[in-house]
Design a protein around this motif. Sequence first.
Motif: not given
Length: 294
Positions: A124-153
């Motif tokens: 549901w986001v327009d700019d995936l890279q920008a949102v992921l950059a925001g996720f990276r900003r708040v994540l600590r070094p060595g912190g874990m990102l775990l996400v799912s999303t729907f693909g084009p099929q």
Amino acid sequence: MPGSFDFRHVRRAFSRAAAGYDAAAVLQQEVRTRLLESLVYLDDRAPAVVVDVGCGTGHAAAAMKKRWPGARVIALDLALPMLQQARRQAGWWRPFARVCADARALPLAEGSVDVLFSNLCLQWVDDLQAVLAGFRRVLRPGGMLLVSTFGPQTLAELREAFAAADEQPHVSPFASIAEFGDALMAAGFRDPVLDRDLFNLTYPDLPALMRELRALGATNALATRRRSLTGRGRFARAAAAYEPLRDADGRLPSTWEVIYAQAWGPEPGAPVRQGGQEIAAVPVSRIPIRRRSP
């Protein structure tokens, strides 16, 4: 795809769906279970701060609070009624914080999160890279990102059926697994691992599928969508185009492609790719200063 979505419509749709969401969200529950299983890669580490972005009715936040009772767990969602439903999962015995906020602008301090979890929100986001950059900003070094999303099929059959009936799109675009991986790398995440599943659900007819999508809040939120109701003629043409796809049991198939991604927060100063160049942010405290002798 800047400007693809009408986010006021997204908020309204999920707000309306909140009360009955769990009854319709069978696939979402299965994906959540599979995503939560990946928390084993943290080994014995106990995070201090855990954030569930796009928490919906709060089941994942509750599961992570149960897993780590001493952690501060924050459930974050765009739709306030979803957070009101999530209160039922929190209870007085294992409460977690609930914050109404947008995944595109997390109201969290830089480097403050140990685990950032997000189940089926990023489509549901327009700019995936920008949102992921925001996720990276708040994540600590060595912190874990775990996400799912729907693909084009996802909903390919529905997309094609409506394309045969209407020049206006009725199904959102979804990023491919390659695009998702590129966005993770561009945002500077470390050691990304991606996987995908294909689910095939079936329905007695097109109205049944459309009712389920409305119950999930997954209505057409494209900014370019037709603002009037889909007319009977267009709907009938879409149903006719879908009809030849019935399976041996006489049911209509619906494909759902799910992409899973796991990655780790980089060390401070790791570069982010923008405009074909790598841009690194280095804290002033880490810049050596040569002082002249008087």
